[in-house]
Motif scaffolding. Structure first.
Motif, PDB file in Angstrom:
ATOM      1  N   HIS B   9       0.818  -1.221   0.000  1.00 41.19           N
ATOM      2  CA  HIS B   9       0.000   0.000   0.000  1.00 41.19           C
ATOM      3  C   HIS B   9       0.846   1.263   0.000  1.00 41.19           C
ATOM      4  O   HIS B   9       0.443   2.282  -0.544  1.00 41.19           O
ATOM      5  N   ARG B  13       9.481   1.057   2.661  1.00 41.87           N
ATOM      6  CA  ARG B  13       9.553   1.697   3.974  1.00 41.87           C
ATOM      7  C   ARG B  13      10.557   0.973   4.862  1.00 41.87           C
ATOM      8  O   ARG B  13      10.747  -0.230   4.711  1.00 41.87           O
ATOM      9  N   PRO B  14      11.160   1.695   5.801  1.00 42.22           N
ATOM     10  CA  PRO B  14      12.130   1.055   6.695  1.00 42.22           C
ATOM     11  C   PRO B  14      11.433   0.168   7.724  1.00 42.22           C
ATOM     12  O   PRO B  14      10.267   0.391   8.049  1.00 42.22           O
ATOM     13  N   GLU B  16      11.606   0.112  10.777  1.00 37.86           N
ATOM     14  CA  GLU B  16      11.208   0.802  12.003  1.00 37.86           C
ATOM     15  C   GLU B  16       9.715   1.142  12.018  1.00 37.86           C
ATOM     16  O   GLU B  16       9.131   1.368  13.070  1.00 37.86           O
ATOM     17  N   GLU B  17       9.107   1.208  10.825  1.00 40.34           N
ATOM     18  CA  GLU B  17       7.684   1.547  10.777  1.00 40.34           C
ATOM     19  C   GLU B  17       6.807   0.347  11.087  1.00 40.34           C
ATOM     20  O   GLU B  17       5.600   0.488  11.226  1.00 40.34           O
ATOM     21  N   PHE B  60       3.162   2.338  11.542  1.00 41.95           N
ATOM     22  CA  PHE B  60       3.317   3.776  11.317  1.00 41.95           C
ATOM     23  C   PHE B  60       2.923   4.200   9.905  1.00 41.95           C
ATOM     24  O   PHE B  60       3.130   5.335   9.528  1.00 41.95           O
ATOM     25  N   GLY B  61       2.419   3.269   9.102  1.00 41.25           N
ATOM     26  CA  GLY B  61       2.012   3.636   7.748  1.00 41.25           C
ATOM     27  C   GLY B  61       0.531   3.417   7.570  1.00 41.25           C
ATOM     28  O   GLY B  61      -0.286   4.118   8.166  1.00 41.25           O
TER      29      GLY B  61
END
Lengths: 183, 92
Positions: B9, B13-14, B16-17, B60-61
């Motif tokens: 989606h 992303r790293p 950490e998210e 976090f996303g």
């Protein structure tokens, strides 16, 4: 009885009212923020309806999920509009008091954001109008590019003070100033 | 960076998210299954080295659960799918 609206960052911004430098962090004083969730299977229709709304900016926050942000449209009026246009398509909830909108601008704004963001902000990968739900300074944030050198961050109210101070710290090398937006 | 996850989606992303829940290959036993079977499902885990399917939450996303198939030795990621889609594929 009168309720006086007080912004959550008011204490942090007092004393910063000079003229703004090229790199500036503007805090929107009274933004309108709604979160919108599409009904299952109606995501595409919901997206079309949202795209046709006037005076608002629609940011992606997940599949079938958006943040609708506006500086000009009042909360009540946007609530009515979303209610009328979204019947059967999506549900919208007012988040205006729960979110803080920070607007960063300046020629080196990407360098400032790169210190705490892991999203590729090159114009090819993240053009004007693009948005992303991501992490900024370890806090959940919604990032949008509103102009070539302007980004908007929507963070939750409780993290706003922390994120605000971190961004100012990161912007120090470019003499970043901060203040409430004039609008 | 070895720890980039390509969320279906949100894009790259790293790690950490994300937060990791664990093995995604387990199948929930029927309510009438034996205690032994339920015990295995709830408590007993392999600790494999190599290719592995896990549930990752993109906290976090997009805040969706994903099934990430990766090699936990080389960190190579083979596939990332939305957990809802993966569940549909299993049921079909």
């Amino acid at each position: 009885m009168n309720y006086v609206h007080r912004h959550v960052l008011e204490d942090l911004i007092t004393g910063f009212e000079g003229s703004s430098n090229p790199h500036h962090l503007a805090v929107l004083k009274r933004p309108t923020v709604f979160s919108v969730l599409a009904r299952p299977g109606r995501e595409a229709d919901a997206r079309n309806v949202l795209a046709n709304l006037q005076g608002v900016s629609v940011r992606i926050s997940g599949p079938g999920e958006w943040l609708v942000v506006s500086e000009d449209v009042a909360i009540d009026s946007l609530a009515r509009t979303l209610q009328d246009s979204g019947t059967g398509l999506f549900d919208a909830v007012d988040q205006s008091d729960g979110r803080v909108v920070l607007r960063l601008s300046g020629p080196q704004v990407r360098k400032i954001l790169a210190k705490c963001l892991a999203v590729d902000l090159h114009a090819d990968a993240f053009p004007v109008g693009a948005s992303a739900a991501t992490q900024c300074c370890h806090a959940a944030a919604n990032l949008a590019r509103t102009d070539q050198d302007t980004f908007e961050l929507v963070v939750s109210r409780s993290f706003a003070g922390f994120v605000f101070e971190e961004i100012l710290e990161m912007g120090r090398e470019f003499a970043m100033t901060a203040g409430f937006s004039a609008g | 960076m070895a720890s980039l996850i390509h969320c279906p989606h949100c894009g790259s992303r790293p790690k950490e998210e994300f937060s990791i829940r664990g093995d995604a290959s387990l199948v929930r036993p029927s309510p009438s299954a034996s205690d032994e079977e339920w015990h295995r499902y709830v408590h007993i885990r392999d600790n494999p080295k190599g290719r592995y399917k896990e549930h990752w939450h993109h906290a976090f996303g997009c805040r969706r659960w994903l099934v990430v198939e990766r090699d936990n030795f080389t960190h190579e990621v083979f596939s990332v799918t939305d957990a809802a889609e993966a569940a549909k594929a299993v049921q079909a």
